[in-house]
Design an enzyme around this catalytic site. Sequence first.
Site, PDB file in Angstrom:
ATOM      1  N   ASP A 196      -0.212   5.192   0.982  1.00 15.46           N
ATOM      2  CA  ASP A 196      -0.501   6.161   2.038  1.00 15.46           C
ATOM      3  C   ASP A 196      -0.656   5.456   3.385  1.00 15.46           C
ATOM      4  OD1 ASP A 196      -1.447   8.903   0.474  1.00 15.46           O
ATOM      5  OD2 ASP A 196      -1.860   7.084  -0.652  1.00 15.46           O
ATOM      6  N   ASP A 227       0.874  -1.170   0.000  1.00 13.82           N
ATOM      7  CA  ASP A 227       0.000   0.000   0.000  1.00 13.82           C
ATOM      8  C   ASP A 227       0.915   1.224   0.000  1.00 13.82           C
ATOM      9  OD1 ASP A 227      -2.381   1.643   0.506  1.00 13.82           O
ATOM     10  OD2 ASP A 227      -1.567   1.830   2.528  1.00 13.82           O
ATOM     11  N   ASP A 255      -1.640  -0.746   5.920  1.00 13.22           N
ATOM     12  CA  ASP A 255      -1.843  -0.134   7.238  1.00 13.22           C
ATOM     13  C   ASP A 255      -3.295  -0.100   7.688  1.00 13.22           C
ATOM     14  OD1 ASP A 255      -2.299   1.899   5.140  1.00 13.22           O
ATOM     15  OD2 ASP A 255      -2.702   3.204   6.840  1.00 13.22           O
TER      16      ASP A 255
END
Length: 211
Positions: free
Chosen positions: A5, A3, A166
């Site tokens: 961001d 991922d 995240d």
Amino acid sequence: MFDLDGTLIDSVPDLAAATDKMLVQLGRAPAGMDKVRNWVGNGAAVLVRRALADHFEHQEVSAEQEAEALAIFMQAYAQDNSLTTLYPGVIDTLKTLQKLGIKQALVTNKPERFLPGLLEETQMAEFFDWVVGGDTFPQKKPDPTGLLWVMEQAGVTAAECLFIGDSRNDVQAAHAAQVACVAVTYGYNYGESICAQNPALILNDLRELFL
């Protein structure tokens, strides 16, 4: 597969700045970083809708309101990413994986148009063999389409892959693709602990991947 961001970069300062510019231009009060941090993760359109609603839930926002606000947001965000920073250990981790001959991919919900410049500015462009943005396909994470496409391009099975993210979108997308998921604790997960999503491994720093 990574991922972006909240996993590789802390982009909330720039996202919040663009969101607040959009809100002010529409005659609304700015939201600020704390709110925006809990709103990111589902792509630009949903971030804009949450900002217009001033709430995580955004059903009352119309398509017309979204379209007007999204155009302003996209223009504002395209102008400046100077506040975005890499998390500790990111480049070290990407370099180590590259030296080990492990192919790397990016699967993010950030619009595709922003990725080339952002990856160049953060010196990550050289590491990724495949890049999937939030509008590369009709589906975004937690849908597994992006992960499955990368696996097909790489010619690998789910058992040969790892996805690092995240948020619950990342863990759910990995589970749907039957790929093991590593989650980092420092990113954005709507203000909730990522532990509740039951990833295969939890890291406080990407460099812990090699311990």
